[in-house]
Design an enzyme around this catalytic site. Structure first.
Site, PDB file in Angstrom:
ATOM      1  N   LYS A   9      57.569-120.582  27.813  1.00  0.00           N
ATOM      2  CA  LYS A   9      56.666-121.002  28.884  1.00  0.00           C
ATOM      3  C   LYS A   9      57.330-120.809  30.242  1.00  0.00           C
ATOM      4  CE  LYS A   9      54.566-125.211  30.730  1.00  0.00           C
ATOM      5  NZ  LYS A   9      55.475-125.268  31.892  1.00  0.00           N
ATOM      6  N   LYS A  14      64.159-120.101  30.735  1.00  0.00           N
ATOM      7  CA  LYS A  14      64.544-118.873  30.016  1.00  0.00           C
ATOM      8  C   LYS A  14      65.660-118.134  30.734  1.00  0.00           C
ATOM      9  CE  LYS A  14      60.627-116.873  30.235  1.00  0.00           C
ATOM     10  NZ  LYS A  14      60.043-117.942  31.054  1.00  0.00           N
ATOM     11  N   LYS A  40      58.722-112.374  39.322  1.00  0.00           N
ATOM     12  CA  LYS A  40      59.537-113.151  40.264  1.00  0.00           C
ATOM     13  C   LYS A  40      60.890-112.501  40.492  1.00  0.00           C
ATOM     14  CE  LYS A  40      59.743-117.185  38.311  1.00  0.00           C
ATOM     15  NZ  LYS A  40      59.230-116.850  36.977  1.00  0.00           N
ATOM     16  N   ASP A 125      54.201-117.180  28.747  1.00  0.00           N
ATOM     17  CA  ASP A 125      53.368-117.016  27.568  1.00  0.00           C
ATOM     18  C   ASP A 125      53.002-115.541  27.399  1.00  0.00           C
ATOM     19  OD1 ASP A 125      50.648-119.156  26.410  1.00  0.00           O
ATOM     20  OD2 ASP A 125      51.852-117.653  25.388  1.00  0.00           O
TER      21      ASP A 125
END
Length: 720
Positions: A9, A14, A40, A125
């Protein structure tokens, strides 16, 4: 080399997790490449000490090219770092950007085998096909899902497992769950039980710690900032697991009902309600509103403004576009008489392509149409993926036309979605009926000629039998101009010349042909280009390199001299020189006879030619034979300058310039490739004239008749 992808998510940690695991592996002496797959572009920040690097898509957008030296930087402990990047927020398709990035890196010669590990850090996701690319065969060997015990994170992890199950056909890919704890109730048990439910294991649980934001504030990984801490030890254990783990699994994601029950049992410690909760009753209003209709008050503001009429600017440094790659690919496939074309596109794309190819007169276009079907792509296909729609349409075609090969051509919309078409084709392909994917991708695949070239190359690779040996006195015709009205007359002219030389046509590649004729392509050792240009050159080079054929370079047979040279070159290749000279002599006798008859109408006259840069040798040689003095040739460029999509007339094409040339040279007539209004008779000539010995002679006959017409109409003097 082992490739790993981390999913989870958005905002779950991450990038922090993967950077620390990579740092731990690098301390073991491993060579590592990290590819950040998030618009990003902050995945590699900690490894680069806070430096924000140029992304692949940023450089592509700015320069039109990608250089590995610019987009691949060296970070902590020699880790190589690449960021895919993406479009600006709110525009474009970031998922397509991932697809494009991976393809560009491949095209630039990125050798992943030089690394021990390649890591993909993928956005949140599985929101679209583009972000699912690392899951597919050929990219990531193992997938790790980073999740906390929060409900939203578990939902995301389950959706990722669904996507992974869809793209895993033969062997497992899910390496496990990495817990990144947020301090919620019963969090460790939630993560352990969820991992069991989907058929995998919880390989680590990273505790919530203030060390992580402190390290990020210093633009460092924990492995660099606090190497002797418990956190560093956990990241090292994850690295050890990745290094030693070799048994990933195919996940068994929970259904929506099962997931809801799991959330209630382990997150809420309760059971889901069997009846919906009752909403509080709204107090009854005994005074109904005066306005009982759905009319909008006249003084209300329209909340849906009219869309402005926006004209899309033309990008710089672009060659003229004559149509998209989709239409170009269909231009080739449409010529295979025993094949079916399927466009994965909106209906309008297929309709436009069909109409373009229907413009030719019926007698010049004998194919039975349509051999074109369309998936009729809808908005839901774009949002949710169009694989099911494609599969249903292919199954229908296989039932309707069970013996014909199917060519699946993709539009630009299909290219944006990122459907796994190759896996679908592998599923439906049979030995009796081939399905071939032509990845034209509309405008993203290039222009009309790019689509033609792509289709020709893929068809050759799929169908040409390389084991066939060539036979004597046979030849293949290459690159006939399928949309030209002169295509069939040109073929008849070439066929007449070849027949006179005792040479048979083996395969017309690709016009009005069959799959069997394409299979037997190598029965002819010699390829004869019927048209010239970069696309024809590229196709001939491809055929010669991959199939051992030989391209015969000849002039385009327009006019007597060029057609005679064309005939002699072919004859010399086959040892037919005597037959060639016989044909040329017979034709030349009649040609000279008719030229002599026309000379009295032309000898001593002066002409000015206004050309668009096309082949005018046939025209000039004909005028010379008629003893016409060509005083001036004005050529303007038919190619577009880099800032325009359509050609812009050069300065020497203005009316003033033409009139100046007329006043200086005093021609009796002007021959122009474009309509002109001049002070002397002006007659147009064909930009793409038919082939043959007598095209110049035929044009001279027509010109003679036109020049006999009074230049100034008599009715202009009726009042005098």
């Amino acid at each position: 080399m082992k490739s790993i992808a981390f999913y989870g998510k958005g905002g779950i940690g991450k990038s922090t997790t993967i950077s620390n695991v990579i740092a731990a592996l690098s301390l073991k002496g491993k060579k590592i490449l990290q590819i950040g797959c998030d618009p990003k572009h902050d995945s590699t920040r900690l490894l680069l000490g806070g430096f924000t690097q140029t992304t692949v898509l940023e450089q592509l957008n700015r320069t039109g090219t990608v250089s590995l030296d610019t987009v691949m930087l060296t970070g902590y402990n020699q880790v190589k770092c690449i960021e895919a990047g993406g479009p600006e927020p709110g525009v474009g398709c970031a998922g397509r950007g991932i697809i494009q990035t991976l393809q560009l890196l491949k095209d630039q010669g990125l050798d992943t085998n030089q690394f021990d590990y390649v890591f993909f850090d993928v956005l949140g996701d599985v929101v679209c096909g583009g972000f699912a690319v690392p899951m597919r065969d050929g990219y990531a060997d193992e997938i790790y899902i980073v999740s906390s015990g929060e409900i939203a994170s578990i939902y995301a992890a389950n959706n990722i497992a669904k996507g992974l199950q869809r793209f895993t056909s033969t062997h497992g890919k899910l390496g496990g769950i990495i817990g990144n704890q947020r301090g919620t109730n019963n969090e460790l048990q939630v993560l352990e039980e969820f991992a069991k439910k989907i058929g995998t294991q919880l390989i680590a649980a990273i505790p919530r710690s203030e060390l992580i934001p402190q390290a990020e504030l210093n633009s460092k990984t924990i492995m660099e900032f606090a190497p002797n801490t418990e956190l560093a030890h956990i990241y090292s254990e994850i690295a050890n697991h990745i290094e030693q783990h070799s048994n990933p699994v195919i996940p068994t994601p929970l259904s929506d009902t099962e997931l809801e029950a799991f959330i209630y049992e382990f997150c809420y410690n309760t059971k889901p309600q069997t009846t919906p909760p009752q909403l509080p009753k709204t107090p009854q209003n005994n005074n109904p509103p005066k306005q009982t209709t759905n009319q909008i008050p006249t003084n209300s503001k329209n909340i849906i403004p009219n869309k402005p009429n926006i004209q899309t600017p033309t990008p710089k440094e672009r060659i003229p576009i004559y149509g998209c790659s989709l239409t170009g690919a269909y231009n080739i496939i449409n010529q295979i008489q025993d094949a079916t074309a399927l466009m994965d596109s909106p209906q309008g794309c297929a309709y436009i392509s069909y109409c373009i190819h229907q413009k030719a007169p019926p007698d010049l276009y004998p194919l039975d149409l349509p051999n074109l079907l369309c998936t009729n792509m809808q908005e839901t296909d774009v949002i949710f993926g169009g694989t099911k729609n494609i599969e249903d349409t292919l199954i229908y075609i296989k039932t309707k036309f069970p013996t014909q090969p199917i060519f699946l051509i993709t539009s630009c919309t299909a290219g944006l979605i990122g459907d796994d078409i190759n896996s679908l084709i592998s599923k439906l392909n049979t030995d009796n009926q081939k399905i071939l994917h032509i990845p034209s991708d509309g405008v993203m695949g290039g222009d009309f000629y790019s689509g033609m070239l792509t289709a020709c190359q893929l068809i050759a690779e799929q169908f040409i039998d390389k084991t066939i040996n060539p036979t004597n006195d046979t030849i293949n015709l290459i690159s006939e101009q399928n949309l030209a009205t002169t295509a069939n007359p040109n073929f008849q002219t070439i066929q007449h010349i070849l027949t006179a030389l005792g040479i048979k046509i083996n395969c017309r590649y690709i016009r009005q042909t069959t799959i069997d004729q394409i299979k037997n392509f190598k029965k002819a050792k010699i390829n004869l280009p019927v048209a010239n240009g970069p696309t024809t050159d590229a196709l001939c080079a491809f055929l010669d390199k991959n199939f051992g054929t030989q391209t015969l370079q000849t002039p385009v047979p327009i006019g007597f001299e060029q057609t005679a040279e064309f005939t002699r070159i072919i004859a010399q290749q086959f040892g037919k020189e005597a037959l060639a000279e016989k044909l040329i002599t017979e034709t030349q006798t009649n040609y000279k006879k008719e030229i002599e008859q026309l000379k009295p109408h032309f000898t001593g006259k002066k002409a000015l030619i206004n050309s668009n840069g096309a082949n005018i040798e046939w025209l000039h040689s004909t005028l010379t034979a008629l003893e016409v003095e060509v005083k001036h040739i004005n050529a303007f460029n038919i190619f577009a300058p880099e800032e325009r999509a359509l050609p812009k007339p050069e300065a020497n094409y203005t009316t003033d310039y033409i009139e100046e040339a007329i006043s200086l040279n005093h021609p009796d007539f002007v021959l122009s490739a474009r309509p002109l209004i001049t002070t002397v008779p002006c007659v147009s000539f064909p930009v793409l004239p038919p082939y043959g010995f007598n095209i110049g002679l035929d044009y001279a006959k027509a010109l003679c008749l036109k020049l006999k017409i009074p230049f100034i109409e008599g009715w202009r003097y009726d009042d005098e």
